[in-house]
Design a protein around this motif. Structure first.
Motif, PDB file in Angstrom:
ATOM      1  N   GLU A 134       0.953  -1.235  -0.068  1.00 50.93           N
ATOM      2  CA  GLU A 134       0.021  -0.273   0.170  1.00 50.93           C
ATOM      3  C   GLU A 134       0.934   1.173  -0.104  1.00 50.93           C
ATOM      4  O   GLU A 134       0.428   2.132  -0.601  1.00 50.93           O
ATOM      5  N   ALA A 135       2.149   1.386   0.589  1.00 50.63           N
ATOM      6  CA  ALA A 135       3.079   2.313   0.593  1.00 50.63           C
ATOM      7  C   ALA A 135       3.379   2.600  -0.813  1.00 50.63           C
ATOM      8  O   ALA A 135       3.526   3.674  -1.239  1.00 50.63           O
ATOM      9  N   LEU A 136       3.694   1.415  -1.623  1.00 47.72           N
ATOM     10  CA  LEU A 136       4.249   1.649  -3.118  1.00 47.72           C
ATOM     11  C   LEU A 136       2.986   2.148  -3.849  1.00 47.72           C
ATOM     12  O   LEU A 136       3.186   2.935  -4.898  1.00 47.72           O
ATOM     13  N   ILE A 137       1.801   1.535  -3.724  1.00 44.24           N
ATOM     14  CA  ILE A 137       0.640   2.019  -4.443  1.00 44.24           C
ATOM     15  C   ILE A 137       0.747   3.615  -4.374  1.00 44.24           C
ATOM     16  O   ILE A 137       0.330   4.313  -5.241  1.00 44.24           O
ATOM     17  N   ARG A 138       0.943   4.221  -3.268  1.00 42.25           N
ATOM     18  CA  ARG A 138       0.950   5.647  -2.972  1.00 42.25           C
ATOM     19  C   ARG A 138       2.008   6.319  -3.819  1.00 42.25           C
ATOM     20  O   ARG A 138       2.114   7.545  -4.347  1.00 42.25           O
ATOM     21  N   MET A 139       3.098   5.561  -4.220  1.00 42.14           N
ATOM     22  CA  MET A 139       4.112   5.971  -5.123  1.00 42.14           C
ATOM     23  C   MET A 139       3.967   5.763  -6.719  1.00 42.14           C
ATOM     24  O   MET A 139       4.729   6.025  -7.375  1.00 42.14           O
ATOM     25  N   GLY A 140       2.780   5.107  -6.790  1.00 43.37           N
ATOM     26  CA  GLY A 140       2.333   5.310  -8.390  1.00 43.37           C
ATOM     27  C   GLY A 140       2.331   3.704  -8.967  1.00 43.37           C
ATOM     28  O   GLY A 140       2.145   3.530 -10.007  1.00 43.37           O
ATOM     29  N   THR A 141       2.770   2.582  -8.228  1.00 42.67           N
ATOM     30  CA  THR A 141       2.806   1.204  -8.878  1.00 42.67           C
ATOM     31  C   THR A 141       1.616   0.722  -8.380  1.00 42.67           C
ATOM     32  O   THR A 141       1.209   0.714  -7.232  1.00 42.67           O
ATOM     33  N   CYS A 142       0.861  -0.020  -9.381  1.00 44.16           N
ATOM     34  CA  CYS A 142      -0.391  -0.615  -9.301  1.00 44.16           C
ATOM     35  C   CYS A 142      -0.455  -1.901  -9.616  1.00 44.16           C
ATOM     36  O   CYS A 142      -1.478  -2.586  -9.686  1.00 44.16           O
ATOM     37  N   ALA A 143       0.716  -2.514 -10.099  1.00 45.61           N
ATOM     38  CA  ALA A 143       0.855  -3.857 -10.451  1.00 45.61           C
ATOM     39  C   ALA A 143       2.373  -4.394 -10.095  1.00 45.61           C
ATOM     40  O   ALA A 143       3.247  -3.728 -10.423  1.00 45.61           O
ATOM     41  N   PHE A 144       2.185  -5.540  -9.453  1.00 46.31           N
ATOM     42  CA  PHE A 144       3.353  -6.114  -9.012  1.00 46.31           C
ATOM     43  C   PHE A 144       3.462  -7.707  -9.252  1.00 46.31           C
ATOM     44  O   PHE A 144       2.496  -8.290  -9.061  1.00 46.31           O
ATOM     45  N   GLU A 145       4.510  -8.245  -9.493  1.00 47.81           N
ATOM     46  CA  GLU A 145       4.662  -9.444  -9.439  1.00 47.81           C
ATOM     47  C   GLU A 145       5.395  -9.700  -7.893  1.00 47.81           C
ATOM     48  O   GLU A 145       6.188  -8.958  -7.630  1.00 47.81           O
ATOM     49  N   ILE A 146       5.089 -10.685  -7.304  1.00 49.82           N
ATOM     50  CA  ILE A 146       5.479 -11.143  -5.923  1.00 49.82           C
ATOM     51  C   ILE A 146       5.889 -12.790  -6.197  1.00 49.82           C
ATOM     52  O   ILE A 146       5.168 -13.591  -6.463  1.00 49.82           O
ATOM     53  N   LYS A 147       7.114 -12.658  -5.744  1.00 51.08           N
ATOM     54  CA  LYS A 147       7.683 -13.816  -5.448  1.00 51.08           C
ATOM     55  C   LYS A 147       7.776 -14.688  -4.057  1.00 51.08           C
ATOM     56  O   LYS A 147       7.781 -13.772  -3.353  1.00 51.08           O
ATOM     57  N   GLU A 418      -6.615   6.351   3.766  1.00 50.50           N
ATOM     58  CA  GLU A 418      -6.981   5.901   2.398  1.00 50.50           C
ATOM     59  C   GLU A 418      -6.997   4.465   2.219  1.00 50.50           C
ATOM     60  O   GLU A 418      -5.733   3.802   2.767  1.00 50.50           O
ATOM     61  N   ASN A 419      -7.948   3.612   1.801  1.00 50.39           N
ATOM     62  CA  ASN A 419      -7.807   2.378   1.825  1.00 50.39           C
ATOM     63  C   ASN A 419      -7.428   1.679   0.299  1.00 50.39           C
ATOM     64  O   ASN A 419      -8.234   2.179  -0.645  1.00 50.39           O
ATOM     65  N   PHE A 420      -6.690   0.727   0.291  1.00 46.95           N
ATOM     66  CA  PHE A 420      -6.399   0.146  -1.086  1.00 46.95           C
ATOM     67  C   PHE A 420      -6.827  -1.271  -1.264  1.00 46.95           C
ATOM     68  O   PHE A 420      -6.102  -2.068  -1.942  1.00 46.95           O
ATOM     69  N   ARG A 421      -7.816  -1.653  -0.392  1.00 49.63           N
ATOM     70  CA  ARG A 421      -8.309  -3.125  -0.452  1.00 49.63           C
ATOM     71  C   ARG A 421      -9.597  -3.252  -1.139  1.00 49.63           C
ATOM     72  O   ARG A 421     -10.434  -2.089  -0.952  1.00 49.63           O
ATOM     73  N   ILE A 422     -10.012  -4.289  -1.479  1.00 47.44           N
ATOM     74  CA  ILE A 422     -11.197  -4.591  -2.119  1.00 47.44           C
ATOM     75  C   ILE A 422     -12.278  -4.442  -1.056  1.00 47.44           C
ATOM     76  O   ILE A 422     -12.122  -5.137   0.108  1.00 47.44           O
TER      77      ILE A 422
END
Length: 422
Positions: A134-147, A418-422
């Motif tokens: 959520e901290a990164l969404i605030r920086m403009g990233t909205c798609a992530f690969e997570i390993k 602000e919430n970034f969860r469904i």
């Protein structure tokens, strides 16, 4: 929900016909519309164009973007953000002269992160990880690969997959999960690596497949970790479960991992701080995209991926953060775009292409993400007032983001509630 953005100073990455990847000299081109508008319905880009053609469009919400730039949100195609704790002590060790390999050999590095993760509850791991996102969404990233990869036991790797699945279900962000099945060799298997490979191929991969979370498989193909034979054994096992490779290769040594990746139709080969002509030749005959991770090079003081060699050979290139606690503890894609220009000698156009449409391609999602195209998902950055998009990489330590739109929802990123969860 409908949103109309008006008076956009520059609307970037505009493609009337969907573009899935940008290669070679085409990466120098960044299609833009000056003084533009963009119209969104629900989660989809419906229309855009010059402001003079905006008359008659009505929306529930109107955003005046006077002096601001709008572009697709960043697509970070290589992260390890599901981890527990941190490795700040190792950071100090490196300052005091220890190398990455020396820290790993004395039980630090990946083994340290694995120990902490194994002792962390699934709920705690989820909360730590989604708060990072959520901290990164605030920086403009909205798609992530997570390993995965910080489990190093079957149970802990499956725990990581369940956490990634929960993030995928509950976050507004677009998530691409990857099973990093072979990341490091646990202490218990130091003298019997073959047994660990057997555990990965015969137990971990089949059990992971049953969770139906990850459709990509990864290996840290590197001296002291997993060699070409090890990597191929894992890729073969992954292929039986329809897992496509996304590989760590050529970070410190050239072992032949690039050619092996292209042989198995890898979606991406990542790191490539070391590169030779044979690697470039293998990539030119494939659909595999190379991915540079300049944040890792910066943090570890190792060479940077030779981006010019790759792009000038006519290849595509993506850039990503490698966000992880040990070698790249930052997920800020704004910094990565700046580092691509300063350290990889990429133009701003090339860097933005690498962080948007090509980043989406490296996750297998560029059909719906990564460009301003009618019918694509509305994941967007609205910047603070800027004179030109060149200021995004130029002011590398500044945050250019004023607002984000994620899944068609306009978010107040300045509001800590602000919430970034469904």
């Amino acid at each position: 929900m409908s949103i109309l953005i008006t008076n956009i100073k520059q609307l970037l990455q505009v493609h009337d016909n969907n573009v899935l990847v940008v290669k070679g000299k085409d990466m120098k081109s960044l299609p833009i519309i000056e003084n533009a508008y963009l119209y969104i319905e629900h989660d989809t880009i419906i229309e855009y164009g010059e402001m003079k053609h905006c008359e008659g469009i009505e929306a529930e919400t109107t955003v005046d973007a006077t002096g601001k730039i709008v572009l697709p949100s960043w697509c970070d195609s290589h992260t390890h953000m599901v981890y527990a704790g941190n490795r700040t002590l190792e950071f100090v060790d490196r300052i005091n002269g220890l190398s990455y390999a020396e820290i790993a050999n004395r039980g630090g590095g990946i083994l340290n992160s694995a120990k902490v993760l194994q002792e962390t509850s699934e709920d705690d791991l989820y909360e730590q990880s989604i708060q990072r996102m959520e901290a990164l969404i605030r920086m403009g990233t909205c798609a992530f690969e997570i390993k995965t990869g910080y489990g190093l036991t079957v149970d802990a790797e499956l725990k990581m997959l369940r956490v990634i699945k929960r993030i995928k279900q509950e976050s507004l962000a677009k998530i691409t999960p990857t099973l990093l099945a072979a990341h490091a060799i646990p202490e218990a298997f130091r003298a019997k690596k073959e047994d660990y490979i057997k555990q990965i191929t015969e137990e971990l991969i089949p059990k992971a497949s049953k969770l139906n979370v990850a459709h990509y498989i990864d290996v840290f193909c590197e001296e002291g970790y997993f060699d070409i034979a090890d990597t191929e054994a894992v890729l073969k096992a992954g292929a039986k479960h329809q897992m496509r490779p996304k590989l760590h290769v050529n970070q410190f040594n050239i072992l032949g991992g690039v050619a092996l990746g292209t042989k198995y139709n890898a979606l991406s080969v990542d790191h490539l701080e070391e590169l030779n002509d044979a690697d470039v030749k293998a990539l030119k005959g494939s659909d595999t995209i190379p991915v540079a991770l300049p944040g890792c090079s910066y943090f570890l003081s190792i060479p940077y991926t030779p981006a010019r060699q790759l792009i000038d050979a006519g290849l595509p290139l993506a850039i990503a953060t490698d966000y992880n606690p040990g070698s790249a503890p930052s997920g800020n894609m704004n910094f990565i775009v700046g580092a691509a220009c300063v350290k990889l000698k990429m133009t701003p156009e090339e860097a933005i292409n690498a962080a948007t449409v090509n980043g989406a391609y490296a996750m297998g999602i560029s059909n719906m993400y990564g460009s301003i195209t009618r019918g694509k998902k509305a994941n967007l950055i609205i910047t603070k007032p800027l004179h030109h998009y060149n200021e995004i990489p130029y002011a590398f330590a500044h945050d250019p983001v004023d607002q984000v739109i994620i899944n068609g929802q306009l978010k107040d990123i300045k509001n800590p509630e602000e919430n970034f969860r469904i």
